[in-house]
Design an enzyme around this catalytic site. Sequence first.
Site, short mmCIF file in Angstrom:
data_model
loop_
_atom_site.label_atom_id
_atom_site.label_comp_id
_atom_site.label_asym_id
_atom_site.label_seq_id
_atom_site.Cartn_x
_atom_site.Cartn_y
_atom_site.Cartn_z
CE LYS A 162 -4.32 1.26 2.29
NZ LYS A 162 -5.10 1.06 3.52
O1 G3P Z 1 -9.34 2.43 4.63
C1 G3P Z 1 -9.11 3.72 5.12
C2 G3P Z 1 -9.74 3.88 6.44
O2 G3P Z 1 -9.13 3.06 7.40
C3 G3P Z 1 -9.84 5.28 6.89
O3 G3P Z 1 -11.04 5.36 7.53
O4 G3P Z 1 -12.78 6.34 8.92
O5 G3P Z 1 -10.37 6.93 9.30
O6 G3P Z 1 -11.55 7.78 7.31
P1 G3P Z 1 -11.44 6.67 8.31
#
Ligand code: G3P
Length: 218
Positions: free
Chosen positions: A87
Amino acid sequence: MRFFIDTADLDQIEEAKDLGILDGVTTNPSLMAKSGITGAKNIEDHYKRICELVEGDVSAEVIATDVKGIISEGEYLAGLAPNIVVKVPMIKDGIKAISYFSEKGIKTNCTLVFSPGQAILAAKAGATYISPFIGRVDDINWDGIALIQDLAEIYAVQMFETEILAASIRNAKHIVDAARAGADIATCPLHTILGLFKHPLTDIGLEKFLADHAKANS
Ligand code: G3P
């Protein structure tokens, strides 16, 4: 549409796997830290454990931000297990590294994608997946699902092979809307996957079936 789980938590990965619908896992440095996984050796062991648990692709994120560093970290991560996907952040050096990995046959997930222009660059570089963060787009009062629609349209018109991995999914509706908008994969926290089950009429209906059966068979 395929389902990945967006966590480094082994119990949650196991629970999603038990549902029989799990196609892969995504992690990031925040999720590793949230699960208390720190230190190079522990992080390496943890990735190996996840890869043993799940047959599908497992995204492991690099920390380096320069091309040399991304390449050496990515090659090291890719060597941990055959289902590791490297990634890489959507930055100039990230795109250079993705081109390199693509030539070497190493799978990549270009992360922190927020615009169609970034998605085009990642596809041109040969990324296996791109991760548009729909929840974070919504957070700034733009439209995360509209972004997925745009990307799906552009990739179809241009016949790019890069897959759209909708990320930063915050609720079950995001999953349904991302599916409609053309995402190839949704990577979701466990609670959003479980949210798909919920419907009051299912609960009421099942309760009635069981009550009628009990009455008729008593
Ligand atoms: O896959 C990306 C994710 O982990 C981010 O999520 O909710 O922190 O924007 P969030």
